[in-house]
Structures are given as structure tokens and as C-alpha cells.
Motif scaffolding. Structure first.
Motif, short mmCIF file in Angstrom:
data_model
loop_
_atom_site.label_atom_id
_atom_site.label_comp_id
_atom_site.label_asym_id
_atom_site.label_seq_id
_atom_site.Cartn_x
_atom_site.Cartn_y
_atom_site.Cartn_z
N TYR A 39 1.00 -1.39 -0.07
CA TYR A 39 0.18 -0.02 -0.02
C TYR A 39 0.79 1.29 0.03
O TYR A 39 0.59 2.37 -0.79
CB TYR A 39 -1.00 0.01 1.39
N LEU A 40 1.81 1.26 0.78
CA LEU A 40 2.69 2.33 1.14
C LEU A 40 3.63 2.49 -0.09
O LEU A 40 3.77 4.04 -0.79
CB LEU A 40 3.75 2.45 2.28
N ARG A 41 4.15 1.64 -0.83
CA ARG A 41 4.72 1.65 -2.13
C ARG A 41 3.95 2.31 -3.01
O ARG A 41 4.58 3.35 -4.04
CB ARG A 41 5.21 0.51 -2.57
N ASN A 42 2.84 2.13 -3.27
CA ASN A 42 1.84 2.65 -4.50
C ASN A 42 1.65 4.34 -4.06
O ASN A 42 1.41 5.10 -5.00
CB ASN A 42 0.52 2.02 -4.24
N ASN A 98 11.40 6.79 3.23
CA ASN A 98 12.77 6.13 3.56
C ASN A 98 12.57 4.83 4.48
O ASN A 98 13.27 4.13 4.47
CB ASN A 98 13.80 7.10 4.20
N ARG A 99 11.24 4.88 5.01
CA ARG A 99 10.90 3.96 6.03
C ARG A 99 10.10 2.84 5.39
O ARG A 99 9.86 1.76 6.04
CB ARG A 99 10.21 4.72 7.13
N ILE A 100 9.60 2.96 4.36
CA ILE A 100 8.44 2.07 3.68
C ILE A 100 9.14 0.73 3.84
O ILE A 100 8.53 -0.21 3.96
CB ILE A 100 8.15 2.43 2.19
N GLU A 101 10.17 0.51 3.22
CA GLU A 101 10.93 -0.90 2.94
C GLU A 101 11.30 -1.35 4.20
O GLU A 101 11.43 -2.68 4.67
CB GLU A 101 12.11 -0.90 2.14
N THR A 102 11.97 -0.47 5.21
CA THR A 102 12.65 -1.21 6.25
C THR A 102 11.80 -1.13 7.87
O THR A 102 11.68 -1.90 8.38
CB THR A 102 13.86 -0.25 6.82
N LYS A 103 11.07 0.07 7.95
CA LYS A 103 10.02 0.27 9.09
C LYS A 103 8.80 0.69 8.61
O LYS A 103 8.42 1.83 9.14
CB LYS A 103 10.82 0.96 10.01
N PRO A 104 8.05 -0.03 7.89
CA PRO A 104 6.70 0.52 7.61
C PRO A 104 5.86 0.86 8.76
O PRO A 104 4.99 1.85 8.40
CB PRO A 104 6.19 -0.49 6.55
N LEU A 105 5.86 0.11 9.75
CA LEU A 105 4.98 0.79 10.84
C LEU A 105 5.09 2.10 11.34
O LEU A 105 4.18 2.64 11.78
CB LEU A 105 4.85 -0.43 12.10
#
Length: 428
Positions: free
Chosen positions: A183-186, A197-204
Motif C-alpha cells: 500500500y505504501l509503495r503505491n 525512507n521507512r517504507i521498506e525497512t520500518k513501515p509501521l
């Protein structure tokens, strides 16, 4: 020579504010005693690795806010930015997980984070916290929340809201994180730089962003909320917790965006919030940290706790109450007229202390008019005057500042009269 001033983000705490701090600290210690949580005083600094592994390498605390330096032996040490990781370190280091696995602790003291100072947020700030280690049951989560609620109510705070969420467990959390990432990538191009910067490593952590545009992206009908991904175990845990709280007349609000800022949380997470402090609306929070011991080298030690920022609580009390309501006034003001009076009243002060009667002793380098004004300013109930004459006659001049009555009393009868008057005041 230029004056030396306070470092930015620190403050002196004194009269009259210190009396509010006493009030809060006394309530915390009282409740810790009632619930039998034992105080643990950990060092003000720890090895940096404790927070890097325990709190999380990617958290703002570790990345931006820690006071870290090399000691004279070249070792990296950090002023403690929070209290839970040091408590778990102590528990594991003393091998309680082997010979006494269920422990309940509380702590209270200064923490350090390098961040922009604002109302209720300092670079040296103070927290109290409670930790229950070795307990799996959601009833332990409930006790921690009940304890927080009791403390806030006894302190005298009003209009406090409890928000809770579940972050899932090792079974259900990975599936949610993958869905959340997709969802966040989109939407990546619309997020602020930190969130991107956090989407892949710390999405929460994206859910915790205070940026208004980021929040607008998250708060829509298509956003995947973690409540829809909980496994049976996590859902049962949450429902059991809510049931206990409801039966105790505590009514939590489920907030699916509540994630807190530290990596060690799992399952239950919660915050106590108020609408009276603006953007800094959280005055305490916590949750379950069953993953923390794994990060520190020992697998499978469950834990749950909460911590509260004391500066924000003090601010809220100052908004909701008058500072003078917390002032601990002396019952008796001791006013010497000369050196003989000082000697007499110093001896009397020992007796008053033994009888647990609060007093304030001034000295003879001021006029009697000053002493009367000062006694009234301090809201004392009685003033005792002594000088050469009182020393010779073994008497005191005693004035009731409430009624205006003044009399000469003997040393033999004074303490009995004061004890009776003090008990009458305490009982009203």
C-alpha cells in the motif's frame, strides 16, 4: 565574567513547582507499594549497544536523539533515553529468567534525548515506569493499564483517554507488514522524505508520522488496518484485555494507527492521551514487549509495561489545578530574636522533628516584622518567638496565625498543645 546558564533543553525545578513533583512522586511510590512493584535504579548511562539492539537501529531515538560518547577507555556509552531496555538488561544479567522468572519493577528518574525542546519535552526529562516481566497473560497487560489509570486518577488528572491497539505477533505480523508495504509503495511519491525512507525497512513507523499530508494518505477507506490481520491468538488476547478493562469501568478506544516509537512492542500497545496539551497529547503509554529479550540475547521472555513523561503530567496538573494546592506548608514558623533564641529554637526543632510536626526555622538577622510577614507568606498556622527572655524563663511566645491569639506557654506544655492542634488540622 559571563554568567554560566543552563544547557538548552534542561531546567531547574524548585519552589513552587517542586511541590507538584513531590505530589506525583509520592503517588507513584504509593501505588508501587500497593501493587508490590519493586523499585529498580539502573545507571544513567549504559553501553550503546543496549539501546541499538533493544530499542532498534532504525528508530528516531537511536538514529537522531541519543547522547552517545566514548569514555576514557574508548567504549561507546549512551545516556539512557528510556527505561525498559535497562530494566530488561538488569533482569537478564542477574539471571532472574532462570531462578525467579516473574518480576515486577518500577523506576523513576531522568532520561536524555537530543531533540527540539518544547512544552513538556526536554533534553533531560523525567519518567516513571512499571514493568511486569515473565507474564504471558493479557491480565498482566490489564494490571499495567489499571495501575496507570489509578496513578493518573490519584494524581488528580482529568479528561484522560485510553487508546489501545494490537501490533500482532510473529504469526500474523509478517503478512500485515507485506500488505502495508504494498500500500505504501503505491503512495510513496506523496509521503514526506522520512516516511518514504521507512517504507521498506520500518513501515509501521509511517503510521506514527505527524505530518498532516502523510496522515491524510493513511486515513482513508482503502488503508489496510492491522486489526483485520490479527491471528486468533492475538485477537483473543486483545478481547480478553478489553473485557477485563470494561469490567473495571475503563473504556478503551481501539486506534488501529497506534504503533508507538520503539521496535520491541508486540501485541498490546496503548497510550493515555489528553486534549489539553496541544500536539503533545500523549502523557504515557506502553505495551507488550515479548521480543525485547530476544534482541538482548535470551529468547522467549515475555514482558509488558508502561512509562509516563513527568514533565507533561506536571504541565497538565498546572493547567487543571492551582500550584498552591500542592504547597507543603510548615505548621510552625520558628522566629528567634537573638542568639539565645536561636539556641532555644534549634533544640525545639529536634523535638518537633521527633514528633513529625513540620516547621520552618528562620534566624535572628531579621526583624520581628519580617518574621511575621514571612510566616504568613508560607501559610504557617503558628509562630513561636524566642529570645533572651524566653531562654531565662523557660517559656515561648506562641501566636496562632489563624485566630490571632497570642500567649506565653511553658516548655513543658508547648509540645502537647502543638500536637493536639496539629492533629486537629490534619483531621480537617
Amino acid at each position: 565574567m559571563e554568567k554560566i546558564t543552563l544547557p538548552k533543553g534542561t531546567k531547574d525545578i524548585g519552589d513552587p513547582e517542586i511541590f507538584i513533583w513531590y505530589h506525583v512522586e509520592n503517588i507513584v511510590r504509593q501505588e508501587a507499594t500497593h501493587y508490590h512493584y519493586i523499585e529498580l535504579r539502573t545507571p544513567l548511562f549504559e553501553h550503546t549497544e543496549l539501546f541499538a539492539r533493544g530499542v532498534g537501529e532504525e528508530t528516531d531515538i537511536v538514529q537522531k536523539e541519543m547522547y552517545t560518547f566514548l569514555d576514557k577507555g574508548g567504549r561507546s556509552v549512551t545516556l539512557r533515553p528510556e527505561g525498559t531496555a535497562p530494566v530488561m538488561r538488569s533482569y537478564l544479567e542477574q539471571s532472574f529468567h532462570i531462578h525467579n522468572p516473574r518480576m515486577k519493577y518500577f523506576y523513576m528518574g531522568p532520561m536524555f534525548r537530543y531533540e527540539r525542546p518544547q512544552a513538556g519535552r526536554m533534553r533531560q526529562f523525567h519518567q516513571f515506569g512499571f514493568e511486569a516481566i515473565g507474564f504471558q497473560s493479557p491480565a498482566a497487560d490489564a494490571e499495567i493499564i489499571l495501575l496507570a489509570d489509578r496513578i493518573y486518577k490519584k494524581i488528580g488528572l482529568k479528561n484522560i483517554r485510553l487508546e489501545i491497539n494490537s501490533l500482532g505477533c510473529r504469526k500474523c505480523k509478517p503478512q500485515y507488514l507485506e500488505t502495508l508495504k504494498n500500500y505504501l509503495r503505491n503512495q510513496a511519491a506523496q509521503f514526506c522524505k522520512n516516511c518514504s525512507n521507512r517504507i521498506e525497512t520500518k513501515p509501521l513507523r509511517v503510521l506514527d508520522c505527524k505530518n498532516e499530508s502523510c496522515q491524510n494518505i493513511l486515513h482513508n477507506e482503502s488503508f489496510p488496518i492491522i486489526q483485520n490481520f490479527l491471528c486468533d491468538e492475538c485477537r483473543t488476547h486483545q478481547n480478553h484485555l478489553i473485557g477485563i478493562l470494561e469490567s473495571a469501568q475503563i473504556h478503551p478506544v481501539i486506534n488501529p494507527y497506534l504503533v508507538r516509537g520503539l521496535d520491541y512492542y508486540i501485541k498490546t500497545t496503548f497510550e493515555m492521551k489528553t486534549e489539553e496539551l496541544g500536539a503533545q497529547n500523549a502523557i504515557g503509554g506502553g505495551g507488550r514487549y515479548d521480543n525485547l529479550s530476544d534482541a538482548l540475547g535470551v529468547k522467549g521472555i515475555p514482558g509488558v509495561g508502561f512509562a509516563a513523561g513527568m514533565e507533561r503530567i506536571i504541565l497538565l496538573l498546572q493547567k487543571q489545578s492551582e500550584s498552591k494546592a500542592f504547597f507543603q506548608k510548615p505548621f510552625i514558623y520558628l522566629s528567634p530574636l537573638d542568639q539565645q533564641g536561636e539556641n532555644v529554637l534549634l533544640k525545639l526543632s529536634i523535638v518537633l522533628d521527633e514528633k513529625s510536626i513540620p516547621f520552618y526555622l528562620d534566624f535572628s538577622d531579621k526583624s520581628l516584622k519580617y518574621h511575621f510577614k514571612n510566616a504568613q507568606r508560607m501559610d504557617a498556622s503558628f509562630i513561636i518567638i524566642a529570645g533572651e527572655n524566653e531562654h531565662q524563663t523557660k517559656t515561648y511566645t506562641l501566636k496562632n496565625l489563624l485566630s490571632g491569639e497570642q500567649k506565653v506557654v511553658s516548655q513543658k506544655t508547648l509540645i502537647g498543645d502543638l500536637l493536639e492542634a496539629y492533629q486537629n488540622v490534619k483531621n480537617t
